[in-house]
Design a protein around this motif. Structure first.
Motif, mmCIF file in Angstrom:
data_model
loop_
_atom_site.group_PDB
_atom_site.id
_atom_site.type_symbol
_atom_site.label_atom_id
_atom_site.label_comp_id
_atom_site.label_asym_id
_atom_site.label_seq_id
_atom_site.Cartn_x
_atom_site.Cartn_y
_atom_site.Cartn_z
ATOM 1 N N ILE A 113 0.845 -1.194 0.000
ATOM 2 C CA ILE A 113 0.000 0.000 0.000
ATOM 3 C C ILE A 113 0.886 1.252 0.000
ATOM 4 C CG2 ILE A 113 -1.697 1.342 1.310
ATOM 5 C CD1 ILE A 113 -2.792 -1.356 2.370
ATOM 6 N N PHE A 114 1.847 1.294 0.916
ATOM 7 C CA PHE A 114 2.713 2.480 1.031
ATOM 8 C C PHE A 114 3.654 2.606 -0.176
ATOM 9 C CE2 PHE A 114 1.332 1.576 5.361
ATOM 10 C CZ PHE A 114 0.817 2.812 5.688
ATOM 11 N N TYR A 115 4.153 1.464 -0.633
ATOM 12 C CA TYR A 115 5.068 1.477 -1.775
ATOM 13 C C TYR A 115 4.343 1.988 -3.030
ATOM 14 C CZ TYR A 115 8.275 -0.219 -5.355
ATOM 15 O OH TYR A 115 9.123 -0.299 -6.435
ATOM 16 N N THR A 116 3.106 1.527 -3.211
ATOM 17 C CA THR A 116 2.324 1.932 -4.384
ATOM 18 C C THR A 116 2.098 3.443 -4.379
ATOM 19 O OG1 THR A 116 1.187 -0.192 -4.433
ATOM 20 C CG2 THR A 116 0.095 1.612 -5.552
ATOM 21 N N LEU A 117 1.726 3.978 -3.214
ATOM 22 C CA LEU A 117 1.456 5.418 -3.115
ATOM 23 C C LEU A 117 2.734 6.216 -3.399
ATOM 24 C CD1 LEU A 117 -0.930 5.410 -0.014
ATOM 25 C CD2 LEU A 117 -1.548 5.595 -2.430
ATOM 26 N N GLU A 118 3.834 5.696 -2.854
ATOM 27 C CA GLU A 118 5.125 6.359 -3.042
ATOM 28 C C GLU A 118 5.550 6.361 -4.517
ATOM 29 O OE1 GLU A 118 7.823 4.568 -0.118
ATOM 30 O OE2 GLU A 118 9.254 4.550 -1.799
ATOM 31 N N ARG A 119 5.166 5.282 -5.223
ATOM 32 C CA ARG A 119 5.535 5.183 -6.639
ATOM 33 C C ARG A 119 4.548 5.902 -7.555
ATOM 34 N NH1 ARG A 119 9.327 1.463 -8.670
ATOM 35 N NH2 ARG A 119 8.683 2.539 -10.561
ATOM 36 N N GLY A 120 3.628 6.639 -6.965
ATOM 37 C CA GLY A 120 2.707 7.429 -7.787
ATOM 38 C C GLY A 120 1.586 6.626 -8.404
ATOM 39 N N ALA A 121 1.109 5.618 -7.703
ATOM 40 C CA ALA A 121 -0.054 4.866 -8.188
ATOM 41 C C ALA A 121 -1.116 4.849 -7.085
ATOM 42 C CB ALA A 121 0.352 3.455 -8.583
ATOM 43 N N ASP A 134 -7.361 10.305 4.410
ATOM 44 C CA ASP A 134 -7.339 11.551 3.646
ATOM 45 C C ASP A 134 -6.680 11.408 2.282
ATOM 46 O OD1 ASP A 134 -8.634 12.801 5.679
ATOM 47 O OD2 ASP A 134 -6.778 13.376 6.716
ATOM 48 N N SER A 135 -6.090 10.261 2.021
ATOM 49 C CA SER A 135 -5.408 10.106 0.734
ATOM 50 C C SER A 135 -6.430 9.964 -0.393
ATOM 51 C CB SER A 135 -4.507 8.871 0.750
ATOM 52 O OG SER A 135 -4.096 8.601 -0.574
ATOM 53 N N PRO A 136 -6.292 10.759 -1.455
ATOM 54 C CA PRO A 136 -7.208 10.629 -2.601
ATOM 55 C C PRO A 136 -6.834 9.446 -3.483
ATOM 56 C CG PRO A 136 -5.599 12.377 -3.005
ATOM 57 C CD PRO A 136 -5.297 11.843 -1.635
ATOM 58 N N ASP A 137 -5.749 8.750 -3.133
ATOM 59 C CA ASP A 137 -5.253 7.664 -3.983
ATOM 60 C C ASP A 137 -5.362 6.293 -3.340
ATOM 61 O OD1 ASP A 137 -4.569 9.218 -6.190
ATOM 62 O OD2 ASP A 137 -2.675 9.850 -5.247
ATOM 63 N N CYS A 138 -6.115 6.200 -2.260
ATOM 64 C CA CYS A 138 -6.146 4.909 -1.583
ATOM 65 C C CYS A 138 -7.523 4.666 -0.968
ATOM 66 C CB CYS A 138 -5.082 4.931 -0.486
ATOM 67 S SG CYS A 138 -4.993 3.403 0.410
ATOM 68 N N ALA A 149 8.880 -6.856 -8.269
ATOM 69 C CA ALA A 149 7.828 -7.145 -9.256
ATOM 70 C C ALA A 149 6.865 -5.965 -9.399
ATOM 71 C CB ALA A 149 7.063 -8.406 -8.836
ATOM 72 N N LEU A 150 6.403 -5.429 -8.272
ATOM 73 C CA LEU A 150 5.422 -4.339 -8.330
ATOM 74 C C LEU A 150 6.048 -3.090 -8.964
ATOM 75 C CD1 LEU A 150 2.563 -3.488 -7.718
ATOM 76 C CD2 LEU A 150 3.239 -2.945 -5.373
#
Ligand SMILES: Nc1ncnc2c1ncn2[C@@H]1O[C@H](COP(=O)(O)OP(=O)(O)O[C@H]2O[C@H](CO)[C@@H](O)[C@H](O)[C@H]2O)[C@@H](O)[C@H]1O
Length: 488
Positions: free
Chosen positions: A319-327, A353-357, A442-443
């Protein structure tokens, strides 16, 4: 043939076992077999999905302890499948409870159900040539068959047991023998029969099923190997070795009537390989539904039971890695364990509060369809995975699986960059090590490809959608197994 099962999609589903019985039974019927399904009549079933439910057997008395429990049997259709539902009437309220599992007497509840199922087959004069059982919940049925019913003249049926997960075995004390009338403790506690290999003095239902069934399958060849030879059998490795001649792996299929973006009524835009653009309308709909920002980002999703098996630490890290990578990240899952749910609720609050998760904690079949269609990648970072259905469903929806190379995941997903397969057969991203670096390897490649090489990503989506994981092949495999045991 008769399937005896604790779960059936779409009426009583906890996990993948429900989908397998639903899909396999249809495939067998399409091929001209007479297929019936026996399951408990749960109070918590989706009754709106059962057609023409009516009582067919009023007085089924099922031996239990020193007496018998009175049961009724109902018949109804679940999407054309012929189903019998057993309803016991006793103060135990075995199935008249809010949930399917999670009670201290679960092992006895299913020991009773298995007895009721075979008693029903016997009393109603059904003599199926094959009885197909699923998991520990029904593993006692072949024990009853060969210990009681064969002597009564039920010599015809052969039993195939499919094990969907070795982590759950149904381990119980000597109470089981008193309840079921399986006399002679020394006989059943023996290590050649039900004696648990890890807990002295305990009985193991799944083990009994392996010993007594005519054939035992698990849900992928890789998992068959891991359980027998790589220490993944949760104590049953030795039993599998002793019975290896009747043990094998068959990869599950997916029911493409249910999971097919071309005809799926749970999604606003339908699409196929040639009309893949419409998938992005579903992506927008998913964002709208979950209140995510509408932007250029990829959506990474996770759908599954929140069980340690599924690699929950890696899900959390992803979850955190994805957000950090801009997804963006979407999760749909729930657990019967309040501590795990609380953990994910904490995470949800933290990311509120994240609009991406968006984390959706609960079970929601309709939302699952929209996620399969609207996401770009499906993450399956399991510690172990007997087969895994989510990666196969995702493939059908052109959603690229990112998986760990274990069990059925290794048998069904082939890495875009590293697989020893022709390019057109590569359909996802795979990693080996159960750690952050493994997951990121992989991700990270998947997210990079989505952004930097959209043409390559699109080609991968085509490969994914063309992969055939229908029930066609496994259906034939099971028919071959049935033939083999019928003639054995
Ligand atoms: N919260 C939720 N809301 C809606 N739908 C949800 C959901 N959580 C899970 N699902 C659905 O349930 C199914 C789960 O399939 P899995 O293969 O992950 O099964 P599971 O681990 O339960 O079963 C075991 O049995 C199956 C079948 O043999 C094996 O594939 C698997 O490896 C083994 O662990 C999928 O259809 C998924 O979409």
């Amino acid at each position: 043939m008769v399937h005896v099962t604790p779960e059936l999609a779409t009426v009583a589903k906890v996990g993948g076992l429900a989908d397998v019985v639903f899909g396999l039974s249809r495939e067998l019927a399409i091929r001209g077999n007479h297929v019936e399904i026996v399951l408990p009549k749960y109070a918590s079933m989706r009754y709106d999905q059962i057609y023409d439910l009516h009582e067919v057997h009023r007085d089924l008395w099922v031996p239990w302890y020193d007496g018998a429990i009175h049961c009724s049997v109902y018949f109804g259709f679940v999407h054309d499948r012929k189903c019998f539902f057993i309803e016991p009437h006793s103060g135990d309220d075995f199935f008249d409870r809010p949930a399917i599992y999670g009670y201290p007497d679960d092992v006895l509840r299913y020991a009773f159900f298995s007895r009721a199922a075979i008693e029903f087959l016997w009393q109603s004069g059904k003599h199926p040539d094959v009885i197909h059982c699923h998991d520990w919940q029904t593993a006692l049925l072949p024990v009853y068959l060969y210990e009681f019913y064969q002597r009564l003249g039920m010599t015809h049926p052969r039993v195939c047991l499919t094990i969907h997960n070795f982590a759950h075995q149904g381990v119980v004390g000597g109470e089981l023998l008193r309840a079921t009338g399986l006399q002679h403790p020394e006989r059943f506690h023996h290590h050649d029969r039900l004696g648990d290999p890890r807990y002295p003095g305990m009985l193991n239902l799944l083990k009994g099923g392996i010993v007594y069934s005519n054939f035992v399958t698990t849900v992928s060849p890789r998992y068959a190997f891991e359980t027998k030879d790589q220490g993944q059998g949760f104590g049953l490795e030795g039993v599998l070795h002793a019975h290896q001649i009747k043990y094998g792996g068959v990869v599950n299929g997916i029911d493409y009537d249910l999971w097919n973006p071309e005809i799926d009524h749970h999604i606003p835009a339908r699409y196929g390989v040639e009309t893949i653009e419409a998938k992005y309308d579903d992506k927008r709909a998913l964002r709208q539904r979950l209140m995510l920002a509408d932007n250029e980002k990829a959506i990474v999703a996770f759908i599954g039971r929140l069980d340690p098996q599924k690699g929950l630490e890696l899900v959390r890290h992803a979850i955190f890695y994805t957000l950090e990578r801009g997804a963006q990240f979407v999760l749909l899952g729930s657990s019967p364990d309040p501590a795990i749910n609380a953990d994910f609720w904490g995470l949800k609050r933290m990311l509120n509060d994240s609009p991406d998760c968006h984390l959706e904690i609960g079970f929601d079949e309709e939302l699952a369809h929209l996620i399969y269609a609207g996401a770009d990648m499906m993450l399956v970072p399991s510690r172990f995975e007997p087969c895994g259905l989510t990666q196969m469903i995702a493939l059908r929806y052109g959603t690229i699986p990112v998986v760990r190379a274990v069990g059925g995941l290794a048998d069904t997903v082939f890495d875009k960059d590293h697989a020893a397969r022709p390019l057109h057969e590569r359909n996802g991203y795979v990693f080996n090590d159960y750690d952050h670096a493994g997951l990121e390897s992989a991700l990270g490649r998947a997210i990079a490809c989505y952004h930097d090489y959209p043409g390559d990503f699109r080609a991968l989506m085509h490969n994914a959608m063309r992969t055939d994981y229908s029930w066609n092949r496994p259906g034939q495999d099971y028919l071959n197994i049935y033939d083999y045991i019928r003639n054995g």
